[in-house]
Design a protein around this motif. Sequence first.
Motif, short mmCIF file in Angstrom:
data_model
loop_
_atom_site.label_atom_id
_atom_site.label_comp_id
_atom_site.label_asym_id
_atom_site.label_seq_id
_atom_site.Cartn_x
_atom_site.Cartn_y
_atom_site.Cartn_z
N ASP A 135 0.83 -1.20 0.00
CA ASP A 135 0.00 0.00 0.00
C ASP A 135 0.87 1.26 0.00
O ASP A 135 1.33 1.68 1.04
N THR A 136 1.09 1.81 -1.13
CA THR A 136 0.67 1.50 -2.48
C THR A 136 1.79 0.80 -3.24
O THR A 136 2.95 0.97 -2.90
N SER A 137 1.40 0.07 -4.26
CA SER A 137 2.39 -0.69 -5.01
C SER A 137 3.42 0.22 -5.67
O SER A 137 4.61 -0.09 -5.67
N LEU A 138 3.00 1.32 -6.21
CA LEU A 138 3.96 2.21 -6.87
C LEU A 138 4.71 3.09 -5.86
O LEU A 138 5.74 3.66 -6.19
N GLY A 139 4.22 3.17 -4.64
CA GLY A 139 4.97 3.84 -3.58
C GLY A 139 6.14 2.99 -3.10
O GLY A 139 7.06 3.49 -2.47
N ALA A 140 6.10 1.69 -3.41
CA ALA A 140 7.14 0.76 -2.98
C ALA A 140 8.28 0.66 -3.98
O ALA A 140 9.12 -0.23 -3.89
N THR A 141 8.30 1.58 -4.95
CA THR A 141 9.33 1.55 -5.98
C THR A 141 9.73 2.96 -6.39
O THR A 141 8.95 3.90 -6.22
N ASP A 142 10.92 3.07 -6.92
CA ASP A 142 11.36 4.33 -7.52
C ASP A 142 11.15 4.33 -9.02
O ASP A 142 11.50 5.29 -9.70
N ARG A 143 10.55 3.27 -9.54
CA ARG A 143 10.34 3.16 -10.98
C ARG A 143 9.14 4.02 -11.41
O ARG A 143 8.29 4.36 -10.61
N SER A 144 9.08 4.29 -12.70
CA SER A 144 8.02 5.11 -13.28
C SER A 144 6.73 4.30 -13.40
O SER A 144 6.76 3.13 -13.76
N SER A 145 5.61 4.94 -13.15
CA SER A 145 4.33 4.26 -13.30
C SER A 145 3.82 4.32 -14.74
O SER A 145 2.82 3.68 -15.06
N SER A 146 4.48 5.08 -15.60
CA SER A 146 3.97 5.24 -16.95
C SER A 146 4.70 4.38 -17.99
O SER A 146 4.33 4.41 -19.15
N LYS A 147 5.71 3.65 -17.58
CA LYS A 147 6.45 2.81 -18.53
C LYS A 147 6.11 1.33 -18.28
O LYS A 147 6.30 0.84 -17.16
N PRO A 148 5.64 0.61 -19.31
CA PRO A 148 5.29 -0.80 -19.12
C PRO A 148 6.44 -1.64 -18.58
O PRO A 148 6.22 -2.51 -17.74
N GLN A 149 7.67 -1.40 -19.03
CA GLN A 149 8.79 -2.20 -18.55
C GLN A 149 9.05 -1.95 -17.06
O GLN A 149 9.45 -2.86 -16.33
N ASP A 150 8.79 -0.73 -16.59
CA ASP A 150 8.94 -0.45 -15.16
C ASP A 150 7.85 -1.13 -14.35
O ASP A 150 8.09 -1.68 -13.27
N ALA A 151 6.62 -1.08 -14.86
CA ALA A 151 5.51 -1.76 -14.17
C ALA A 151 5.79 -3.25 -14.07
O ALA A 151 5.58 -3.87 -13.02
N LYS A 152 6.29 -3.83 -15.15
CA LYS A 152 6.63 -5.26 -15.12
C LYS A 152 7.71 -5.54 -14.09
O LYS A 152 7.63 -6.53 -13.35
N ALA A 153 8.70 -4.66 -13.99
CA ALA A 153 9.78 -4.85 -13.02
C ALA A 153 9.26 -4.78 -11.59
O ALA A 153 9.81 -5.42 -10.69
N VAL A 154 8.19 -4.03 -11.35
CA VAL A 154 7.60 -3.93 -10.02
C VAL A 154 6.73 -5.15 -9.72
O VAL A 154 6.85 -5.77 -8.66
N PHE A 155 5.83 -5.49 -10.64
CA PHE A 155 4.82 -6.50 -10.35
C PHE A 155 5.29 -7.94 -10.55
O PHE A 155 4.80 -8.84 -9.88
N LYS A 156 6.21 -8.18 -11.45
CA LYS A 156 6.67 -9.55 -11.73
C LYS A 156 7.23 -10.24 -10.48
O LYS A 156 6.83 -11.38 -10.19
N PRO A 157 8.12 -9.60 -9.70
CA PRO A 157 8.60 -10.27 -8.48
C PRO A 157 7.47 -10.54 -7.47
O PRO A 157 7.45 -11.59 -6.83
N LEU A 158 6.53 -9.62 -7.36
CA LEU A 158 5.41 -9.84 -6.43
C LEU A 158 4.52 -10.98 -6.91
O LEU A 158 4.01 -11.76 -6.10
#
Length: 174
Positions: A135-158
């Motif tokens: 909570d929140t998923s994008l708060g747990a990362t320094d990656r961009s929320s607008s780039k698909p490759q960054d979203a994949k890098a955040v969600f794939k490990p989870l």
Amino acid sequence: EDTDAHRTRREANAGWVIPGWAPVGVLTALASEPGCGKTRLCADLLKIAWFGLPTWPDGQPNTLPPGGRALWVAADNQHPELGSFPSEFGFPPEAIVLNATRREPFGGTMLDALEDLHDFEKRIRRVKPVFVFVDTSLGATDRSSSKPQDAKAVFKPLQAIAPRAHTANPCVPP
């Protein structure tokens, strides 16, 4: 080999914490406009799990035994809000376990580094929560929320941790 067919079979056999809403061993996103109460909904789900209340918010029966806890990644640094939940929602403080250490009680908010992910998974295995809230998923990362490759890098490990940990793992996007 972890093919789509294997993942589909595993997810179909995973079971549900909340039928149709929160499968066990699967990453689930809880999304809405900012400020609509996603964090408070999570606290309400925890209250139901902790006390073994008879129904979920959609009216389905709760089949969990009482005492279900949540591991919470406070990635929005909402520690004061989380600290108010026991008195506000009526469950004891031990119902919420922060993804942090005693040495760093406000740590554990980032899930970018491999070491952070490893510690997170170990904590899930130790706590055995009914829910894991990021909570929140994008708060747990320094990656961009607008780039698909960054979203994949955040969600794939989870997504990989959820079935190994065999818990319901809702992520709360911003």
